[in-house]
Design a protein around this motif. Structure first.
Motif, PDB file in Angstrom:
ATOM      1  N   ASN A 115       0.825  -1.205   0.000  1.00  0.00           N
ATOM      2  CA  ASN A 115       0.000   0.000   0.000  1.00  0.00           C
ATOM      3  C   ASN A 115       0.861   1.258   0.000  1.00  0.00           C
ATOM      4  O   ASN A 115       0.502   2.248  -0.640  1.00  0.00           O
ATOM      5  CB  ASN A 115      -0.940   0.005   1.214  1.00  0.00           C
ATOM      6  N   GLU A 116       1.970   1.220   0.708  1.00  0.00           N
ATOM      7  CA  GLU A 116       2.868   2.372   0.742  1.00  0.00           C
ATOM      8  C   GLU A 116       3.453   2.640  -0.648  1.00  0.00           C
ATOM      9  O   GLU A 116       3.546   3.778  -1.091  1.00  0.00           O
ATOM     10  CB  GLU A 116       3.983   2.135   1.767  1.00  0.00           C
TER      11      GLU A 116
ATOM     12  N   LYS B 207       0.853   4.228  -2.825  1.00  0.00           N
ATOM     13  CA  LYS B 207       0.695   5.652  -2.497  1.00  0.00           C
ATOM     14  C   LYS B 207       1.781   6.474  -3.187  1.00  0.00           C
ATOM     15  O   LYS B 207       1.514   7.561  -3.703  1.00  0.00           O
ATOM     16  CB  LYS B 207       0.762   5.871  -0.987  1.00  0.00           C
TER      17      LYS B 207
ATOM     18  N   ARG C 103       1.024   6.653  -6.897  1.00  0.00           N
ATOM     19  CA  ARG C 103      -0.084   7.570  -7.126  1.00  0.00           C
ATOM     20  C   ARG C 103       0.370   9.023  -7.011  1.00  0.00           C
ATOM     21  O   ARG C 103      -0.047   9.890  -7.785  1.00  0.00           O
ATOM     22  CB  ARG C 103      -1.213   7.296  -6.136  1.00  0.00           C
ATOM     23  N   SER C 104       1.252   9.302  -6.060  1.00  0.00           N
ATOM     24  CA  SER C 104       1.727  10.678  -5.882  1.00  0.00           C
ATOM     25  C   SER C 104       2.637  11.130  -7.025  1.00  0.00           C
ATOM     26  O   SER C 104       2.746  12.322  -7.298  1.00  0.00           O
ATOM     27  CB  SER C 104       2.443  10.824  -4.538  1.00  0.00           C
TER      28      SER C 104
ATOM     29  N   GLY D 156      -9.314   5.035  -6.956  1.00  0.00           N
ATOM     30  CA  GLY D 156      -8.239   4.810  -5.993  1.00  0.00           C
ATOM     31  C   GLY D 156      -7.876   3.363  -5.767  1.00  0.00           C
ATOM     32  O   GLY D 156      -6.992   3.065  -4.959  1.00  0.00           O
TER      33      GLY D 156
ATOM     34  N   GLN E 117      -6.275  -0.440  -6.495  1.00  0.00           N
ATOM     35  CA  GLN E 117      -4.929  -0.835  -6.922  1.00  0.00           C
ATOM     36  C   GLN E 117      -4.811  -0.986  -8.434  1.00  0.00           C
ATOM     37  O   GLN E 117      -3.843  -0.521  -9.042  1.00  0.00           O
ATOM     38  CB  GLN E 117      -4.529  -2.145  -6.244  1.00  0.00           C
TER      39      GLN E 117
ATOM     40  N   ILE F 249      -4.693   2.434 -10.154  1.00  0.00           N
ATOM     41  CA  ILE F 249      -3.409   3.105  -9.926  1.00  0.00           C
ATOM     42  C   ILE F 249      -2.346   2.514 -10.834  1.00  0.00           C
ATOM     43  O   ILE F 249      -1.633   3.239 -11.539  1.00  0.00           O
ATOM     44  CB  ILE F 249      -2.996   3.008  -8.442  1.00  0.00           C
TER      45      ILE F 249
END
Length: 179
Positions: free
Chosen positions: A2-3, A6, A9-10, A20, A22, A25
């Protein structure tokens, strides 16, 4: 995991990621990387063309530096079921391809103030409706990625569309003086 998602995504522009989850993304990141690869390939080919072509002397008239007709040809794209056309010149590389019921139009060129307005004007003149526009830039090079809907009145082929968009670059006397 998950990290890492993130972080991905950023690092990816928001319009590539629709939801949002997986899969969205990862799919968005893949599309973004594909576009970055296209920009890189276009920049490398532009660099190679510049290194292979002799630099014109100052006494050469600008009109002789322009191709009489851009190098345009129909091409079959790698993905089965998609057909497209490309039109390349020293000013811009234009690719048009069918994607479902829409046309994906990609243009790689130098940053030219006001050029996007000219491209949109060409699209509207031939009954195309802009559904999505993505602009990516690196230094003085820009990638315009359009998704356009084909209007009922449109009678243009993909090859003709690519040529018409290409011709919009030849109508700027300020830019032509720079090449």
């Amino acid at each position: 995991m998950n990290e890492h998602l993130k972080v991905l995504r950023s690092l990816t522009p928001c319009f590539y990621i629709k939801r949002g989850d997986q899969a969205s993304i990862i799919g968005g990141v893949i599309e973004f990387i594909k576009e970055l690869q296209q920009v890189l390939q276009a920049l490398e080919s532009k660099k190679q063309r510049k290194s292979l072509s002799p630099s014109p002397s100052r006494s050469t008239p600008k009109s002789l530096l322009l191709p009489a007709k851009p190098n345009c040809s129909a091409v079959g794209l790698e993905t089965v079921g998609e057909i497209g056309a490309c039109c390349n010149s020293p000013l811009a590389d234009v690719e048009a391809r069918i994607s479902g019921s829409n046309v994906v139009l990609k243009i790689v060129c130098r940053r030219i103030p006001g050029q996007i307005i000219k491209i949109i004007s060409v699209l509207e003149r031939f009954s195309f409706e802009v559904l999505h526009l993505n602009i990516s830039s690196m230094e003085d090079t820009v990638l315009y990625s359009f998704v356009v809907k084909i209007g009922l009145e449109c009678q243009l082929s993909l090859e003709e569309l690519a040529v018409e968009v290409q011709q919009s670059f030849f109508s700027d006397p300020v830019f032509l003086n720079q090449i």
